[in-house]
Write an enzyme that holds these catalytic residues in place. Structure first.
Site, PDB file in Angstrom:
ATOM      1  N   CYS A  41       0.812  -1.215   0.000  1.00 46.80           N
ATOM      2  CA  CYS A  41       0.000   0.000   0.000  1.00 46.80           C
ATOM      3  C   CYS A  41       0.851   1.274   0.000  1.00 46.80           C
ATOM      4  CB  CYS A  41      -1.008  -0.019   1.143  1.00 46.80           C
ATOM      5  SG  CYS A  41      -2.400   1.120   0.837  1.00 46.80           S
ATOM      6  N   LYS A  95     -11.950   8.456  -1.581  1.00 43.82           N
ATOM      7  CA  LYS A  95     -11.159   7.341  -1.082  1.00 43.82           C
ATOM      8  C   LYS A  95     -11.464   6.067  -1.856  1.00 43.82           C
ATOM      9  CE  LYS A  95      -9.915   5.029   3.260  1.00 43.82           C
ATOM     10  NZ  LYS A  95     -10.177   4.940   4.718  1.00 43.82           N
ATOM     11  N   HIS A 138      -4.474  -4.245   0.108  1.00 40.40           N
ATOM     12  CA  HIS A 138      -4.230  -4.808   1.442  1.00 40.40           C
ATOM     13  C   HIS A 138      -4.686  -6.270   1.493  1.00 40.40           C
ATOM     14  CE1 HIS A 138      -2.837  -1.428   3.882  1.00 40.40           C
ATOM     15  NE2 HIS A 138      -3.697  -0.657   3.243  1.00 40.40           N
ATOM     16  N   GLU A 145      -3.613  -8.592   3.147  1.00 39.86           N
ATOM     17  CA  GLU A 145      -3.503  -9.141   4.507  1.00 39.86           C
ATOM     18  C   GLU A 145      -4.694  -8.801   5.391  1.00 39.86           C
ATOM     19  OE1 GLU A 145      -2.223  -4.932   5.027  1.00 39.86           O
ATOM     20  OE2 GLU A 145      -2.015  -6.452   3.462  1.00 39.86           O
TER      21      GLU A 145
END
Length: 310
Positions: A142, A163, A235, A237
């Site tokens: 990221c 966003k 992301h 994870e």
């Protein structure tokens, strides 16, 4: 895969309850193999949450992985206790004379700042340069991916109108490259960021190979130097409730935030979030550990990584 961590690391109990095999130092000493040494530079504010997410992601191959956590010296953490950092983390000064098979540099909530305005930027630049000679393969996650693309290739990040938040569909490119072996043609992955490196700029950089991208979210996965540098713009994870927590946090603060895309059943925040990216996330980290760390690293970590037979 057995992961070796300190026996009193708080996330150890959670991992064991999830039936993830965690090895303590005593048992690791009796394993007649050379474990893979992985260094994690954790720049996220909630460090214990990120520890758990990454250790889950590294737990799906037969390899023994020894994990070391690193924190920056030029920034004081406000969300993780000093006792936790002092007990379970080391600094670059303490580690810079060692070599590691693999490294993960996490994201950080500083993306709306210019890179040079981040208080630990000079230290991070030193660490990124150090990886060239001390780490076989490094994953940048990221914001760290944006930082790495900027530092290594001069690619600028740009603010988004709103966003990039939720799960987005990605298509796989360059399927023959081992990092994306086993990936479906299309897959979902989480994004949560206010900036991007334009995908056209990344394609135009001859040193980079794009492996997965999204029409909505742009880059997800790219690599350089035969896999010595891997850039993950999302992301993978994240656990099931991470985006949910971010959404409710921003709502409670009155910040402008849309419902995360493709995340809640029926697009209703009252419903349980859908976990639809774990398999590809596990595949990504497994491929990385196998093909770009284990297969390439010198046995004694002295010498040049060998990617010739990947």
């Amino acid at each position: 895969m057995p992961i070796k961590i300190q026996s009193d690391l708080p996330v150890k109990e959670i991992l064991e309850k999830e039936n993830i095999f965690v090895m303590d130092e005593n048992r690791a000493l009796h394993q007649d193999i050379r474990p893979i040494q992985i260094l994690i530079l954790n720049l996220m504010p909630l460090k214990e949450e990120t520890e758990l997410q990454l250790l889950r992601s590294l737990s799906n191959t037969p390899l023994q992985v020894d994990v070391t956590f690193m924190t920056v010296e030029s920034h004081e953490s406000k969300n993780t206790s000093m006792s936790h950092l002092n007990k379970f983390y080391q600094t670059f000064s303490e580690l810079k004379h060692q070599k590691f098979d693999g490294m993960i540099i996490t994201g950080a909530p500083v993306e709306q700042m210019e890179f040079e305005e981040v208080d630990y930027w000079k230290e991070l630049v030193e660490i990124m340069d150090w990886t060239d000679s001390h780490v076989t393969s490094t994953i940048y996650l990221c914001w760290a991916a944006q930082a790495g693309l900027y530092h290594h290739y001069g690619l600028q990040k740009k603010p988004l109108d709103s966003k990039m938040f939720g799960l987005f569909w990605h298509k796989v490119l360059n399927r023959k490259i081992p990092l994306v072996r086993g990936f479906d043609d299309m897959f979902l992955a989480p994004h949560s960021r206010h900036t991007e490196v334009p995908i056209a700029d990344i394609h135009a950089c001859k040193e980079l190979t794009v492996l997965a991208e999204s029409e909505e979210a742009g880059l997800f996965l790219a690599m350089a130097d035969d896999g010595r540098k891997i850039f993950v713009m999302g992301h993978p994870e994240y656990d099931r409730i991470t985006l949910d927590g971010e959404y409710k946090r921003d709502m409670s603060k009155g910040l402008p935030i849309d419902i995360p895309e493709n995340y809640y059943k029926d697009n209703d925040p009252e419903n349980k979030p859908l976990l639809m990216w774990r398999a590809h996330a596990n595949n990504l980290y497994t491929n990385w550990l196998n093909y770009y760390v284990y297969q390439a690293t010198p046995y004694d970590m002295i010498g040049t990584p060998d990617f010739a037979n990947i």
